[in-house]
Scaffold this motif. Structure first.
Motif, PDB file in Angstrom:
ATOM      1  N   LEU A 386     131.871  60.671  82.579  1.00  0.00           N
ATOM      2  CA  LEU A 386     132.535  59.547  82.984  1.00  0.00           C
ATOM      3  C   LEU A 386     132.040  59.495  84.153  1.00  0.00           C
ATOM      4  O   LEU A 386     131.854  58.159  84.662  1.00  0.00           O
ATOM      5  N   ALA A 387     132.144  60.428  85.047  1.00  0.00           N
ATOM      6  CA  ALA A 387     131.628  60.177  86.782  1.00  0.00           C
ATOM      7  C   ALA A 387     130.207  59.766  86.671  1.00  0.00           C
ATOM      8  O   ALA A 387     129.821  59.012  87.485  1.00  0.00           O
ATOM      9  N   LYS A 388     129.368  60.374  85.676  1.00  0.00           N
ATOM     10  CA  LYS A 388     127.994  60.018  85.502  1.00  0.00           C
ATOM     11  C   LYS A 388     127.917  58.498  85.209  1.00  0.00           C
ATOM     12  O   LYS A 388     126.840  57.685  85.711  1.00  0.00           O
ATOM     13  N   MET A 389     128.527  57.886  84.205  1.00  0.00           N
ATOM     14  CA  MET A 389     128.601  56.799  83.606  1.00  0.00           C
ATOM     15  C   MET A 389     128.861  55.853  84.784  1.00  0.00           C
ATOM     16  O   MET A 389     128.159  54.664  85.027  1.00  0.00           O
ATOM     17  N   ILE A 390     129.956  55.921  85.566  1.00  0.00           N
ATOM     18  CA  ILE A 390     130.486  55.063  86.683  1.00  0.00           C
ATOM     19  C   ILE A 390     129.320  54.926  87.671  1.00  0.00           C
ATOM     20  O   ILE A 390     129.091  53.971  88.299  1.00  0.00           O
ATOM     21  N   ALA A 391     128.695  56.298  87.989  1.00  0.00           N
ATOM     22  CA  ALA A 391     127.659  56.037  89.159  1.00  0.00           C
ATOM     23  C   ALA A 391     126.421  55.519  88.717  1.00  0.00           C
ATOM     24  O   ALA A 391     125.902  54.710  89.545  1.00  0.00           O
ATOM     25  N   SER A 392     126.004  55.394  87.394  1.00  0.00           N
ATOM     26  CA  SER A 392     124.977  54.688  86.969  1.00  0.00           C
ATOM     27  C   SER A 392     125.276  53.083  86.990  1.00  0.00           C
ATOM     28  O   SER A 392     124.344  52.288  86.950  1.00  0.00           O
ATOM     29  N   ILE A 393     126.519  52.686  86.817  1.00  0.00           N
ATOM     30  CA  ILE A 393     127.106  51.181  87.330  1.00  0.00           C
ATOM     31  C   ILE A 393     126.514  50.769  88.595  1.00  0.00           C
ATOM     32  O   ILE A 393     126.227  49.632  88.782  1.00  0.00           O
ATOM     33  N   PHE A 394     126.525  51.613  89.688  1.00  0.00           N
ATOM     34  CA  PHE A 394     126.521  51.145  91.015  1.00  0.00           C
ATOM     35  C   PHE A 394     125.036  51.818  91.665  1.00  0.00           C
ATOM     36  O   PHE A 394     124.866  51.095  92.709  1.00  0.00           O
ATOM     37  N   ILE A 395     124.483  52.591  91.058  1.00  0.00           N
ATOM     38  CA  ILE A 395     123.364  53.054  91.338  1.00  0.00           C
ATOM     39  C   ILE A 395     122.179  52.486  90.555  1.00  0.00           C
ATOM     40  O   ILE A 395     122.126  53.046  89.328  1.00  0.00           O
ATOM     41  N   ARG A 396     121.314  51.688  91.068  1.00  0.00           N
ATOM     42  CA  ARG A 396     120.187  51.416  90.312  1.00  0.00           C
ATOM     43  C   ARG A 396     119.233  52.254  89.920  1.00  0.00           C
ATOM     44  O   ARG A 396     118.851  52.639  88.932  1.00  0.00           O
ATOM     45  N   GLU A 397     118.801  53.257  91.038  1.00  0.00           N
ATOM     46  CA  GLU A 397     117.805  54.274  90.720  1.00  0.00           C
ATOM     47  C   GLU A 397     118.289  55.286  92.117  1.00  0.00           C
ATOM     48  O   GLU A 397     118.334  54.972  93.234  1.00  0.00           O
ATOM     49  N   GLY A 398     118.190  56.543  91.428  1.00  0.00           N
ATOM     50  CA  GLY A 398     118.460  57.494  92.465  1.00  0.00           C
ATOM     51  C   GLY A 398     119.088  58.862  92.136  1.00  0.00           C
ATOM     52  O   GLY A 398     118.873  59.127  90.721  1.00  0.00           O
ATOM     53  N   ALA A 399     119.585  59.958  92.811  1.00  0.00           N
ATOM     54  CA  ALA A 399     119.848  61.108  92.319  1.00  0.00           C
ATOM     55  C   ALA A 399     121.191  61.219  91.880  1.00  0.00           C
ATOM     56  O   ALA A 399     122.134  60.811  92.531  1.00  0.00           O
ATOM     57  N   PHE A 400     121.549  62.225  90.725  1.00  0.00           N
ATOM     58  CA  PHE A 400     123.073  62.429  90.542  1.00  0.00           C
ATOM     59  C   PHE A 400     123.019  64.041  91.006  1.00  0.00           C
ATOM     60  O   PHE A 400     122.405  64.403  91.917  1.00  0.00           O
ATOM     61  N   VAL A 413     118.909  75.810  88.908  1.00  0.00           N
ATOM     62  CA  VAL A 413     119.444  74.770  89.432  1.00  0.00           C
ATOM     63  C   VAL A 413     118.876  73.587  88.633  1.00  0.00           C
ATOM     64  O   VAL A 413     117.511  73.377  88.650  1.00  0.00           O
ATOM     65  N   THR A 414     119.655  72.871  88.030  1.00  0.00           N
ATOM     66  CA  THR A 414     119.143  71.602  87.228  1.00  0.00           C
ATOM     67  C   THR A 414     119.325  70.476  88.108  1.00  0.00           C
ATOM     68  O   THR A 414     120.455  70.216  88.641  1.00  0.00           O
ATOM     69  N   GLU A 415     118.536  69.534  88.201  1.00  0.00           N
ATOM     70  CA  GLU A 415     118.451  68.293  88.833  1.00  0.00           C
ATOM     71  C   GLU A 415     118.525  67.185  88.249  1.00  0.00           C
ATOM     72  O   GLU A 415     117.818  67.135  87.001  1.00  0.00           O
ATOM     73  N   ASN A 416     119.180  66.227  88.478  1.00  0.00           N
ATOM     74  CA  ASN A 416     119.551  65.084  87.591  1.00  0.00           C
ATOM     75  C   ASN A 416     119.169  63.651  88.306  1.00  0.00           C
ATOM     76  O   ASN A 416     119.700  63.665  89.589  1.00  0.00           O
ATOM     77  N   THR A 417     118.583  62.828  87.713  1.00  0.00           N
ATOM     78  CA  THR A 417     118.378  61.461  88.527  1.00  0.00           C
ATOM     79  C   THR A 417     118.885  60.350  87.352  1.00  0.00           C
ATOM     80  O   THR A 417     118.950  60.471  86.285  1.00  0.00           O
ATOM     81  N   PHE A 418     118.884  59.186  88.129  1.00  0.00           N
ATOM     82  CA  PHE A 418     118.778  58.059  87.464  1.00  0.00           C
ATOM     83  C   PHE A 418     117.508  57.036  87.713  1.00  0.00           C
ATOM     84  O   PHE A 418     116.992  56.934  88.629  1.00  0.00           O
ATOM     85  N   LYS A 419     117.048  56.683  86.326  1.00  0.00           N
ATOM     86  CA  LYS A 419     115.762  56.021  86.550  1.00  0.00           C
ATOM     87  C   LYS A 419     116.290  54.274  86.369  1.00  0.00           C
ATOM     88  O   LYS A 419     117.354  53.772  85.871  1.00  0.00           O
ATOM     89  N   ALA A 420     115.346  53.596  87.126  1.00  0.00           N
ATOM     90  CA  ALA A 420     115.713  51.944  87.253  1.00  0.00           C
ATOM     91  C   ALA A 420     115.635  51.778  85.854  1.00  0.00           C
ATOM     92  O   ALA A 420     114.741  52.016  84.743  1.00  0.00           O
ATOM     93  N   PRO A 421     116.393  50.600  85.450  1.00  0.00           N
ATOM     94  CA  PRO A 421     116.658  50.092  83.949  1.00  0.00           C
ATOM     95  C   PRO A 421     115.350  49.451  83.712  1.00  0.00           C
ATOM     96  O   PRO A 421     114.679  48.701  84.464  1.00  0.00           O
ATOM     97  N   MET A 422     114.983  49.373  82.532  1.00  0.00           N
ATOM     98  CA  MET A 422     113.631  48.659  82.031  1.00  0.00           C
ATOM     99  C   MET A 422     114.162  47.230  81.754  1.00  0.00           C
ATOM    100  O   MET A 422     115.064  46.877  81.113  1.00  0.00           O
TER     101      MET A 422
END
Length: 605
Positions: A386-400, A413-422
């Protein structure tokens, strides 16, 4: 298909097989400090029915519910279908006392702790793990060899999976420490408690069967918690380290994390009773003082800021924790999230409610919400998804977040990012919905936190902060962003082993440290105190809106980090589906409200 059911199904794809839970900080949940009641007509409340979590009831200021549901979200539970720990690939097949044969063991990081303070949650927890079910036949007592084998399995589990190998210096000395000494399950429990306690990690611990039974007995006798969690200090004193939402301790607004607990006087109206000085007492005895029968009066003395203060309270059952919405001046929306949920049903319900809440606030401002205040004070955590879903609402593109874990000699160490919507994801979406989504990515934003914001609250806060997406206001957060394995034992107790730490996008480890806000400010104490933290948040957002409008802008420029870590896994495909679901929910909500508005206009002509 309704927009709600579509969102629920899409969120199921996001969550299925990957629900990673964070526990309430020391097992309890809470909310924002006591505030003056808002003026009539200013507040909306979304209530989630625990019996039917996917059916939301949204009440505006002029509509009151006929009956209030008894709880906000379903009880937290550890997934009984998760695989059991494989701590040693070369070990012999498990015996009847081996954890691999006990239902409910999981090698998946899962930070739902033992819910000792809630009788229903505790009952469900035990049943899901296949032990301590009332009326079940007693199992055959394990042999001394079984007990020793189990002890060694736990030793190997820590050796292989405990996330911080630096704390395992000398771990080999524990392997044969109890050789030939484990004759009963009580011997095993004592050995496990000592061994896990020797790691020096508050989240790696053993909960004995006696502790669980005492908790069940307290629940049967209507004994409740005051809502004050304390931690022992080296000098024998106790400091408050967590306050639980809706409890007497929380509602009094008299306590803060870091206060020193001096004494507890149960039934002070009785001349035969005396205050009990807690210094030097065992943690178990202090906890029992802070847990009494409903209606019992108590006087608590604390020390803070160089003074001692007595607080008079009564033990009561905690209040429910709804999502709260409030329109603020200058077209600023306020939304308070009380928890991140603990299972798929509650996470779906909270996700639905959060998204609809944003749409409802924007509708209140006639499609022109220009700022947002997200209140995570007292939110003790829950599902990372849920934290991830909420972050994706407010962050267009960036790191989680980053996930740090260990498997033997392999550190990962696993890194996660948000990609810009298409662009294709927005085909057919009404302009009003696109406008809201675009503004949510960029509008001025403040996150409110305090010493009882923990786990997923800290993950979301750290994500928004490190992406320069929000200003954080309040006090230092709790400091818990870890995951652990929960596993039952032949003795009827449970062990926890920390196997993962979550790091913020900038690589900061929150555990034991917390997050320092950008603007540090605390509220005054007392039931009549004003909410200075919220006032500060409103000023920060209002100033940003003024600056934005003065520059002739319609939106705040995005300030996102430029790192890219990839993200082609099924999980990230699920996140994309979650984004599409968000569009559908907002679109459906907008069409519904536009139809209502058009009908009202026709009636008024």
């Amino acid at each position: 298909m309704t927009h709600k059911s579509f969102f629920s199904r899409a969120m199921s794809l996001v969550l299925a097989g990957s629900l990673l839970c964070l526990s309430a900080a020391p097992g309890l949940a809470q909310s924002a400090p006591a505030q003056k009641a808002p003026a009539k007509g200013e507040e909306f409340i979304i209530i989630i029915d625990g019996k039917e979590p996917n059916k939301l009831q949204i009440f505006g200021p002029s509509v009151k519910p006929k009956t209030a549901p008894q709880q906000t979200i379903p009880a937290p539970a550890v997934d009984p279908k998760a695989p059991t720990p494989a701590v040693d690939p070369n070990a012999a097949p498990a015996t009847s006392a081996d954890p691999a044969k006990v239902d409910g063991g999981s090698d998946q990081p899962n930070i739902e702790g033992i819910p000792l303070d809630d009788p229903q949650k505790l009952k469900e927890f035990l049943e899901k793990h296949g032990i301590a079910v009332p009326g079940a036949p007693a199992a055959q007592a394990p042999s001394p060899q079984d007990l020793e084998d189990f002890y060694h399995e736990v030793w190997r589990l820590v050796a292989m999976k405990y996330y911080n190998e630096a704390k395992l210096v000398g771990w080999e000395t524990w392997y044969d420490k109890y050789k030939g000494k484990l004759l009963t399950v009580k011997d095993l429990e004592s050995a496990l408690s000592e061994m896990l306690g020797g790691v020096g990690d508050r989240w790696t611990q053993y909960t004995t069967s006696d502790t669980i039974e005492r908790s069940r007995a307290r629940a049967k006798n209507d004994i409740v918690d005051l809502g004050i969690s304390v931690a022992p200090q080296p000098d024998g004193t106790y400091k408050i380290d967590f306050l639980s939402y809706g409890t007497p301790g929380w509602k009094s607004n008299a306590f803060r994390t870091g206060d020193t607990l001096k004494s507890v006087h149960v039934n002070p109206q009785d001349p035969a009773t005396q205050p009990v000085n807690v210094k030097g007492m065992t943690a178990k005895d202090v906890d029992e003082l802070l847990q009494q029968k409903v209606g019992t009066k108590v006087s608590v003395v604390i020390a803070h800021d160089g003074v001692e203060e007595k607080v008079d309270l009564s033990f009561e059952k905690p209040d429910r924790a709804p999502i709260m919405l409030k329109p603020l001046p200058n077209n600023i929306g306020y939304i308070r999230l009380p928890t991140f949920g603990s299972d798929q049903g509650s996470v779906e319900a909270l996700g639905n409610a959060f998204v609809e809440g944003l749409a409802k606030l924007d509708g209140h401002f006639k499609g022109n919400m220009q700022g947002i205040v997200l209140d995570l004070r007292g939110n003790s955590g829950g599902a990372v998804e849920l934290a991830k879903m909420i972050a994706s609402i407010f962050i267009r593109e960036g790191a989680f977040i980053k996930e740090q874990e260990r498997e033997g000699r392999l550190n990962k160490v696993t890194e996660n990012t948000f990609k810009a919507p298409m662009p294709y994801q927005f085909v057919g979406v009404p302009p009003e919905v696109l406008s809201l989504m675009s503004r949510l990515y960029t509008m001025p934003m403040v996150v409110l936190v305090n010493g009882s914001s923990a786990s997923s609250s800290e993950i979301l806060t750290g994500t928004l902060m490190d992406n320069n997406r929000a200003v954080v206001v309040g006090t230092q957060t709790f400091g818990k962003a870890v995951a652990f394995i929960v596993m039952p034992t032949p003795a009827g107790g449970f062990l926890q082993v920390t196997t993962m730490h979550y790091l913020t996008p900038n690589g900061n480890d929150i555990a034991g440290k917390g997050i320092a806000p950008n603007v540090a400010i605390d509220n005054k104490r007392g039931s009549q105190a004003t909410d200075d933290q919220l006032s500060t948040a409103v000023k920060i957002v209002s100033d940003a809106i003024t600056k934005m409008n003065g520059a002739g802008q319609t939106q705040v420029p995005a300030q996102q980090g430029g790192q890219s870590f990839g993200g082609d896994s099924v999980l990230w495909i699920g996140i994309g589906l979650g984004l599409i679901a968000l569009i559908v929910v907002l679109g459906g909500f907008w069409h519904h409200t536009r139809k209502q508005r058009d009908e009202a206009e026709r009636r008024n002509k």
